[in-house]
Design a protein around this motif. Structure first.
Motif, PDB file in Angstrom:
ATOM      1  N   LYS A  15       0.850  -1.178   0.000  1.00 24.35           N
ATOM      2  CA  LYS A  15       0.000   0.000   0.000  1.00 24.35           C
ATOM      3  C   LYS A  15       0.893   1.239   0.000  1.00 24.35           C
ATOM      4  CE  LYS A  15      -4.077   2.033   2.034  1.00 24.35           C
ATOM      5  NZ  LYS A  15      -5.157   1.891   2.974  1.00 24.35           N
TER       6      LYS A  15
ATOM      7  N   GLU B  60       0.540   5.598   0.127  1.00 30.52           N
ATOM      8  CA  GLU B  60      -0.366   6.718   0.353  1.00 30.52           C
ATOM      9  C   GLU B  60       0.436   8.015   0.368  1.00 30.52           C
ATOM     10  OE1 GLU B  60      -3.667   4.816   3.308  1.00 30.52           O
ATOM     11  OE2 GLU B  60      -1.732   5.338   4.187  1.00 30.52           O
TER      12      GLU B  60
ATOM     13  N   TYR C  37      -0.378  12.192   1.063  1.00 28.10           N
ATOM     14  CA  TYR C  37      -1.369  13.185   1.481  1.00 28.10           C
ATOM     15  C   TYR C  37      -0.741  14.578   1.505  1.00 28.10           C
ATOM     16  CZ  TYR C  37      -4.288   9.294   2.974  1.00 28.10           C
ATOM     17  OH  TYR C  37      -5.054   8.160   2.983  1.00 28.10           O
TER      18      TYR C  37
ATOM     19  N   HIS D  90      -5.613  15.812   2.602  1.00 25.43           N
ATOM     20  CA  HIS D  90      -6.308  15.320   1.411  1.00 25.43           C
ATOM     21  C   HIS D  90      -5.437  14.321   0.670  1.00 25.43           C
ATOM     22  CE1 HIS D  90      -8.131  19.490   1.834  1.00 25.43           C
ATOM     23  NE2 HIS D  90      -9.123  18.646   2.112  1.00 25.43           N
ATOM     24  N   PRO D  91      -6.014  13.188   0.251  1.00 19.71           N
ATOM     25  CA  PRO D  91      -5.210  12.195  -0.464  1.00 19.71           C
ATOM     26  C   PRO D  91      -4.812  12.702  -1.854  1.00 19.71           C
ATOM     27  CG  PRO D  91      -7.515  11.525  -0.377  1.00 19.71           C
ATOM     28  CD  PRO D  91      -7.400  12.760   0.447  1.00 19.71           C
TER      29      PRO D  91
ATOM     30  N   VAL E  86      -3.245   7.200  -3.664  1.00 21.01           N
ATOM     31  CA  VAL E  86      -3.411   6.022  -2.811  1.00 21.01           C
ATOM     32  C   VAL E  86      -3.464   4.803  -3.714  1.00 21.01           C
ATOM     33  CG1 VAL E  86      -4.894   4.831  -1.133  1.00 21.01           C
ATOM     34  CG2 VAL E  86      -4.699   7.320  -1.063  1.00 21.01           C
TER      35      VAL E  86
ATOM     36  N   TRP F 213      -6.076   0.948  -5.443  1.00 20.43           N
ATOM     37  CA  TRP F 213      -7.352   1.686  -5.475  1.00 20.43           C
ATOM     38  C   TRP F 213      -8.502   0.817  -5.045  1.00 20.43           C
ATOM     39  CZ3 TRP F 213      -3.616   2.133  -9.249  1.00 20.43           C
ATOM     40  CH2 TRP F 213      -3.004   3.397  -9.342  1.00 20.43           C
TER      41      TRP F 213
END
Length: 161
Positions: free
Chosen positions: A142, A144, A146, A151-152, A155, A158
């Motif tokens: 995973k 990520e 931000y 706010h992403p 990522v 999906w």
């Protein structure tokens, strides 16, 4: 006498001076230790916490149990006593964290690496809250990213399986 011979003599004298400095230091230190009653009796030194301090008494290196007494921790601090890096080990886990501050105290950033039985992760955080995290949990990767408002930006994956 040639220049080569003179240089050889200078080299030998410098070598003898270094050896003499060591011997004089040993001759001064050993009686002081004996006078203080120091005798090496054990191969193991047992303490609850060990600190290495600078000339002002600021602890720069600390070796101690972690806060929950579940493992060990090594903490490195800067000249002002600010925590800059630490390695912590506990049952089945280990983590390394590094923290940096800019000269004007506005550029904090933190990098963390954590390893456990079912999860490993690399995380980076800016002072204002932007973050990047990459990890594996139960063999699933995973990633990520931000922004500073949480706010992403990216990522992956999906979709969950």
């Amino acid at each position: 006498m040639s220049t080569h011979d003179v240089q050889g003599l200078v080299t030998r004298i410098e070598r003898l001076e270094r050896k003499n400095r060591f011997l004089i230091g040993a001759l001064l230190v050993l009686p002081l230790l004996a006078a203080a009653g120091w005798v090496a009796k054990e191969d193991v030194l047992k303490v609850k916490r060990l600190e290495i301090v600078d000339d002002r008494g600021v602890p720069l290196v600390i070796l101690s149990p972690d806060r929950l007494n579940e493992g060990g921790m090594i903490t490195l601090r800067d000249k002002d006593g600010e925590k800059r890096g630490w390695w912590q080990a506990g049952p089945g886990t280990s983590s390394l964290t590094l923290n940096s501050e800019g000269p004007d105290a506005t550029g904090d950033s933190t990098l963390g690496l954590t390893v456990g039985p079912k999860r490993s992760a690399l995380s980076m955080f800016s002072k204002n809250g932007a973050s990047l995290s990459a990890g594996m949990q139960a063999d699933e990767p995973k990633v990520e990213l931000y922004d500073t408002k949480g706010h992403p930006l990216f990522v992956a994956p999906w979709k969950s399986k």
